[in-house]
Design a protein around this motif. Structure first.
Motif, short mmCIF file in Angstrom:
data_model
loop_
_atom_site.label_atom_id
_atom_site.label_comp_id
_atom_site.label_asym_id
_atom_site.label_seq_id
_atom_site.Cartn_x
_atom_site.Cartn_y
_atom_site.Cartn_z
N ASP A 284 0.85 -1.19 0.00
CA ASP A 284 0.00 0.00 0.00
C ASP A 284 0.89 1.24 0.00
N THR A 285 1.01 1.90 -1.15
CA THR A 285 1.92 3.04 -1.26
C THR A 285 1.43 4.26 -0.48
N THR A 286 0.18 4.25 -0.02
CA THR A 286 -0.28 5.36 0.82
C THR A 286 0.38 5.30 2.20
N ARG A 287 1.04 4.17 2.50
CA ARG A 287 1.74 4.02 3.78
C ARG A 287 3.24 4.26 3.65
N ALA A 288 3.65 4.96 2.61
CA ALA A 288 5.07 5.14 2.33
C ALA A 288 5.67 6.38 2.99
N ASP A 289 4.89 7.12 3.77
CA ASP A 289 5.41 8.37 4.34
C ASP A 289 6.62 8.14 5.24
N VAL A 290 6.56 7.10 6.07
CA VAL A 290 7.68 6.82 6.97
C VAL A 290 8.92 6.46 6.16
N LEU A 291 8.75 5.69 5.11
CA LEU A 291 9.85 5.31 4.23
C LEU A 291 10.46 6.54 3.56
N ARG A 292 9.60 7.40 3.04
CA ARG A 292 10.10 8.63 2.38
C ARG A 292 10.86 9.51 3.37
N LYS A 293 10.33 9.63 4.58
CA LYS A 293 11.00 10.46 5.59
C LYS A 293 12.36 9.88 5.94
N ALA A 294 12.43 8.55 6.07
CA ALA A 294 13.70 7.90 6.40
C ALA A 294 14.72 8.13 5.28
N ALA A 295 14.27 8.06 4.04
CA ALA A 295 15.17 8.29 2.91
C ALA A 295 15.66 9.73 2.91
N GLU A 296 14.77 10.66 3.21
CA GLU A 296 15.16 12.07 3.26
C GLU A 296 16.18 12.32 4.36
N GLU A 297 15.94 11.72 5.53
CA GLU A 297 16.87 11.91 6.64
C GLU A 297 18.23 11.28 6.36
N ALA A 298 18.22 10.17 5.61
CA ALA A 298 19.48 9.50 5.26
C ALA A 298 20.15 10.10 4.03
N ASP A 299 19.45 11.05 3.39
CA ASP A 299 19.93 11.70 2.18
C ASP A 299 20.22 10.68 1.08
#
Length: 281
Positions: free
Chosen positions: A38-53
């Motif tokens: 469910d890609t609507t649950r990807a916010d945590v993943l996106r945030k982790a990627a942003e924080e990890a650059d």
């Protein structure tokens, strides 16, 4: 002209080991296709990627839907022209026992944890053959040692391990490495995935007292600090992804290695029965 980056597809990346493995792979320079049902649950993943650059290619993939699996794998090949590794991580926990579970519930556990792995692996194998790639599956110590009230879950993980152990020498003749990664307790996963309200009164009929003792034992592993972090478990996934000659079976902690070793040396089964029987006695 620099070589194209290696491409890895990881399933079940919305949280836990899958999320941590996706971030670790991207940090290591892999083009990382992070998939989730469910890609609507990807916010945590996106945030982790942003924080990890790091950059992730986030895509939908439901391992129980063959059309979804085919579309995801075909899409990776269409966009990148290659697939160098797959990490089968998607799965779901289940606590129950035979007399109380319906056969439909057990089939659902098998569908997600076993047939879903096979579906993704089958779609990926022709492309892994082309690149001399790696097929990595996150199983569990429960894929080696059967555990009380985890009958359906352990059966699915046993099936995955048996299938991959059988496939590994065949795949090796065509240049594909097959590995299973066996975590023990991972922080947050048990409570989030087993589908039991631990605050509610548990009613399992004649099994109520036994189940309560098992729950107390299992939750204790998460409260006493012995459960590892998802990032720690993901280190073993990265070992399978990057080591020149990865082992077939990789445990994620010393505890997991000791636990699994009990079974692998237990010819008559008595050591395992004594060990797990103490959890519910």
């Amino acid at each position: 002209m620099s070589a194209a980056p290696r491409t890895v597809l990881i399933t079940g990346t919305s949280s836990g080991i899958g999320l941590a493995a996706a971030i670790a792979a991207a940090r290591a320079g892999w083009r990382t296709v992070a998939t989730l049902r469910d890609t609507t649950r990807a916010d945590v993943l996106r945030k982790a990627a942003e924080e990890a650059d790091v950059e992730l290619d986030i895509r939908q993939l439901d391992v129980t839907d063959e059309a979804s699996v085919t579309a995801a794998v075909d899409g990776v090949i269409a966009d990148y022209g290659r697939l160098d590794a797959v990490v089968n991580n998607a799965g779901a926990g289940h606590v129950g026992t035979l007399e109380n579970d319906s056969v439909a519930e057990i089939r659902k556990v098998m569908e997600v944890n076993f047939f879903g792995v096979l579906s993704v692996s089958k779609a990926a194998l022709p492309h892994l053959r082309a690149t001399g790639g790696r097929l990595i599956t996150v199983t569990s110590v429960g894929g080696v040692i059967g555990q009380p009230f985890n009958e359906a879950y352990c059966a699915a993980k046993f099936a995955v391990e048996g299938y991959m152990e059988s496939l590994a020498p065949v795949a090796r003749t065509l240049g594909v490495s097959v590995t299973v990664v066996e975590p023990g307790a991972v922080a947050t996963e048990f409570v989030n995935n087993v589908g039991i309200d631990l605050e509610a009164e548990i009613d399992a009929g004649p099994y109520t007292g036994t189940l309560r003792r098992y729950i107390d034992h299992a939750v204790g592993q998460f409260l006493d600090g012995s459960a590892q972090t998802p990032a720690g478990a993901a280190e073993a996934v990265m070992e399978a992804l990057t080591t020149d000659l990865p082992a077939f079976r990789i445990q994620t902690t010393d505890w997991a290695r000791t636990f699994v070793a009990t079974k692998l040396a237990d010819v008559d089964g008595s050591a395992v029965q004594d060990l797990t029987g103490a959890w519910v006695a």
